[in-house]
Scaffold this motif. Structure first.
Motif, PDB file in Angstrom:
ATOM      1  N   UNK A 124      43.998  48.317  50.762  1.00  0.00           N
ATOM      2  CA  UNK A 124      45.347  48.615  50.257  1.00  0.00           C
ATOM      3  C   UNK A 124      45.467  48.320  48.769  1.00  0.00           C
ATOM      4  N   UNK A 125      44.723  47.308  48.292  1.00  0.00           N
ATOM      5  CA  UNK A 125      44.789  46.963  46.871  1.00  0.00           C
ATOM      6  C   UNK A 125      44.262  48.102  45.992  1.00  0.00           C
ATOM      7  N   UNK A 126      43.152  48.725  46.404  1.00  0.00           N
ATOM      8  CA  UNK A 126      42.574  49.783  45.570  1.00  0.00           C
ATOM      9  C   UNK A 126      43.186  51.151  45.855  1.00  0.00           C
ATOM     10  N   UNK A 127      43.833  51.299  47.002  1.00  0.00           N
ATOM     11  CA  UNK A 127      44.480  52.577  47.302  1.00  0.00           C
ATOM     12  C   UNK A 127      45.845  52.687  46.639  1.00  0.00           C
ATOM     13  N   UNK A 128      46.369  51.575  46.150  1.00  0.00           N
ATOM     14  CA  UNK A 128      47.605  51.597  45.377  1.00  0.00           C
ATOM     15  C   UNK A 128      47.317  52.243  44.016  1.00  0.00           C
ATOM     16  N   UNK A 129      48.049  53.318  43.704  1.00  0.00           N
ATOM     17  CA  UNK A 129      47.767  54.096  42.490  1.00  0.00           C
ATOM     18  C   UNK A 129      47.874  53.252  41.218  1.00  0.00           C
ATOM     19  N   UNK A 130      48.867  52.377  41.169  1.00  0.00           N
ATOM     20  CA  UNK A 130      49.058  51.539  39.983  1.00  0.00           C
ATOM     21  C   UNK A 130      47.870  50.594  39.800  1.00  0.00           C
ATOM     22  N   UNK A 131      47.439  49.973  40.897  1.00  0.00           N
ATOM     23  CA  UNK A 131      46.294  49.070  40.822  1.00  0.00           C
ATOM     24  C   UNK A 131      45.022  49.818  40.432  1.00  0.00           C
ATOM     25  N   UNK A 132      44.816  50.979  41.072  1.00  0.00           N
ATOM     26  CA  UNK A 132      43.578  51.713  40.812  1.00  0.00           C
ATOM     27  C   UNK A 132      43.529  52.240  39.386  1.00  0.00           C
ATOM     28  N   UNK A 133      44.677  52.603  38.819  1.00  0.00           N
ATOM     29  CA  UNK A 133      44.703  53.048  37.431  1.00  0.00           C
ATOM     30  C   UNK A 133      44.172  51.955  36.518  1.00  0.00           C
ATOM     31  N   UNK A 134      44.523  50.720  36.829  1.00  0.00           N
ATOM     32  CA  UNK A 134      44.054  49.583  36.027  1.00  0.00           C
ATOM     33  C   UNK A 134      42.556  49.362  36.235  1.00  0.00           C
ATOM     34  N   UNK A 135      42.107  49.434  37.494  1.00  0.00           N
ATOM     35  CA  UNK A 135      40.686  49.287  37.777  1.00  0.00           C
ATOM     36  C   UNK A 135      39.877  50.367  37.056  1.00  0.00           C
ATOM     37  N   UNK A 136      40.352  51.610  37.162  1.00  0.00           N
ATOM     38  CA  UNK A 136      39.638  52.734  36.551  1.00  0.00           C
ATOM     39  C   UNK A 136      39.577  52.575  35.040  1.00  0.00           C
ATOM     40  N   UNK A 137      40.663  52.088  34.446  1.00  0.00           N
ATOM     41  CA  UNK A 137      40.677  51.848  33.005  1.00  0.00           C
ATOM     42  C   UNK A 137      39.616  50.823  32.623  1.00  0.00           C
ATOM     43  N   UNK A 138      39.459  49.793  33.444  1.00  0.00           N
ATOM     44  CA  UNK A 138      38.443  48.766  33.186  1.00  0.00           C
ATOM     45  C   UNK A 138      37.036  49.356  33.275  1.00  0.00           C
ATOM     46  N   UNK A 139      36.814  50.215  34.258  1.00  0.00           N
ATOM     47  CA  UNK A 139      35.501  50.835  34.421  1.00  0.00           C
ATOM     48  C   UNK A 139      35.173  51.729  33.234  1.00  0.00           C
ATOM     49  N   UNK A 140      36.166  52.484  32.784  1.00  0.00           N
ATOM     50  CA  UNK A 140      35.943  53.379  31.649  1.00  0.00           C
ATOM     51  C   UNK A 140      35.737  52.586  30.361  1.00  0.00           C
ATOM     52  N   UNK A 141      36.527  51.526  30.180  1.00  0.00           N
ATOM     53  CA  UNK A 141      36.371  50.689  28.985  1.00  0.00           C
ATOM     54  C   UNK A 141      35.023  49.977  28.978  1.00  0.00           C
ATOM     55  N   UNK A 142      34.544  49.598  30.172  1.00  0.00           N
ATOM     56  CA  UNK A 142      33.269  48.898  30.281  1.00  0.00           C
ATOM     57  C   UNK A 142      32.061  49.790  30.069  1.00  0.00           C
ATOM     58  N   UNK A 143      32.259  51.121  30.099  1.00  0.00           N
ATOM     59  CA  UNK A 143      31.190  52.102  29.867  1.00  0.00           C
ATOM     60  C   UNK A 143      29.989  51.850  30.777  1.00  0.00           C
ATOM     61  N   UNK A 144      30.287  51.564  32.049  1.00  0.00           N
ATOM     62  CA  UNK A 144      29.223  51.282  33.015  1.00  0.00           C
ATOM     63  C   UNK A 144      28.347  52.506  33.222  1.00  0.00           C
ATOM     64  N   UNK A 145      28.970  53.664  33.376  1.00  0.00           N
ATOM     65  CA  UNK A 145      28.208  54.888  33.646  1.00  0.00           C
ATOM     66  C   UNK A 145      27.473  55.386  32.408  1.00  0.00           C
ATOM     67  N   UNK A 146      28.089  55.197  31.223  1.00  0.00           N
ATOM     68  CA  UNK A 146      27.426  55.617  29.989  1.00  0.00           C
ATOM     69  C   UNK A 146      26.149  54.812  29.766  1.00  0.00           C
ATOM     70  N   UNK A 147      26.198  53.521  30.099  1.00  0.00           N
ATOM     71  CA  UNK A 147      25.000  52.690  29.937  1.00  0.00           C
ATOM     72  C   UNK A 147      23.909  53.107  30.913  1.00  0.00           C
TER      73      UNK A 147
END
Length: 273
Positions: A124-147
Motif C-alpha cells: 500500500x505504501x508504494x501503490x500510493x501515487x504520492x508516495x511512489x512519485x517521491x520514490x521515483x524521484x529518488x531513483x531518477x535523482x540517484x541515476x541508478x539505471x544510468x550507472x
C-alpha cells in the motif's frame, strides 16, 4: 558527595548531547543544499532527531547532576515512552518485512521481484501515487539505471550480472517479455509482438525513454520494497542493541531519581561554620 548513579546519568547524557550536535548540523546542512525531493524528505527527520536528543540529554544532565527531581522525572518519562515506541517499531519492522524475496530466473545471474510477494502494508505504501512519485524521484535523482548503462556489457555479461533489486526491477523489462537486448537500459520488442499475449502488464509499461524505463512497473515497486526490507532488517537489529542501551540508561536514571528523592526528603546535615 554526588552518588555514582547521578554521575553516570550525567556522563551518558553529556555523550548524547555531544552526538546530537553533528546530527542537528547535518539536518541544517541538508536543508540549505536540498534541491531534490529525497534530500528534502531527509531534512525534517534529521533535524527533529537532533533537537530531540539535544533537549532530552540536557534534561538528563541537569536532572542528574544538579539533582533536579522534576527534570529527571520528565527525562525518565520521555525515556520510557521512547523505549516503548522503539520496541513496538522493532517488532513491527520484523513483522512487515517477514514476507517477500527475489525469485531466481533460469539462466540469469540476477533475481526478479514481484510486488504481490510482500506484505500488504508495504504494498500500500508504494501503490500510493504520492508516495511512489517521491520514490521515483529518488531513483531518477540517484541515476541508478544510468550507472548500470555505463558498464557497456555484452548480452552474456549482462545475464550473468548480479543486479541489485532496484536495477533488476526498474532498469530493464521482466524476462517474461522476451524483449531483445540492445544495452542495459534499451530493449526492442520482437517481431510480431502482441501485448495481449503477454501476461505481465510491466511489458506494456516499459519504455526506452531513459527518464521512464520501468519506473512505473510493478517490478520496480517490488525492487524498492526488497531494498526497504533489507534496510529495515538491519535497522531492526541496530534497534535491539540501542534498546538494550536505553534500558540500561533508564535503570541508572531511576536510581538517580531515587537518590534525589531521598536527599530531598532527608537533607544532609551541614555543620555551622
Amino acid at each position: 558527595m554526588v552518588r555514582c548513579s547521578n554521575n553516570m546519568i550525567g556522563v551518558l547524557n553529556i555523550i548524547t548531547f555531544v552526538l546530537s550536535i553533528p546530527i542537528l548540523s547535518a539536518g541544517i546542512w541538508l536543508g540549505r543544499r536540498a534541491t531534490t525531493d529525497c534530500e528534502k524528505f531527509l531534512q525534517g527527520p534529521v533535524i527533529a532527531l537532533g533537537v530531540f536528543l539535544l533537549l532530552v540529554s540536557l534534561a538528563g544532565v541537569v536532572g542528574g547532576c544538579c539533582r533536579n527531581s522534576c527534570l529527571l522525572w520528565l527525562y525518565l518519562f520521555v525515556m520510557f515512552i521512547l523505549i516503548v515506541l522503539l520496541f513496538c517499531f522493532t517488532v513491527f519492522a520484523f513483522v512487515v518485512t517477514n514476507k517477500g524475496a527475489g525469485e531466481a530466473v533460469s539462466g540469469r545471474g540476477f533475481k526478479e521481484y514481484r510486488l504481490g510477494d510482500y506484505s500488504n502494508w508495504l504494498q500500500k505504501r508504494v501503490e500510493n501515487n504520492k508516495n511512489w512519485k517521491r520514490f521515483k524521484s529518488c531513483l531518477q535523482d540517484g541515476k541508478v539505471c544510468q550507472s548500470l548503462q555505463q558498464n557497456n556489457q555484452t548480452w552474456e555479461q549482462f545475464i550473468n550480472d548480479n543486479l541489485s533489486p532496484i536495477q533488476s526491477g526498474c532498469c530493464k523489462p521482466p524476462t517474461a517479455c522476451n524483449f531483445i537486448y540492445v544495452n542495459e537500459t534499451f530493449w526492442t520488442k520482437p517481431v510480431g509482438y502482441n501485448s495481449s499475449d503477454i501476461p505481465d502488464p510491466d511489458c506494456n509499461t516499459w519504455q526506452n525513454d531513459q527518464s521512464m524505463l520501468c519506473y512505473d512497473c510493478q517490478s520496480c515497486k517490488a525492487g524498492v520494497l526488497a531494498n526497504v526490507k533489507n534496510d529495515w532488517k538491519k535497522v531492526a537489529v541496530v534497534n535491539i542493541i540501542f534498546l538494550i542501551f536505553l534500558i540500561v540508561v533508564y535503570s541508572v536514571g531511576c536510581c538517580a531519581f531515587r537518590n534525589n528523592r531521598q536527599d530531598n526528603a532527608y537533607p544532609r546535615y551541614k555543620p555551622y561554620p
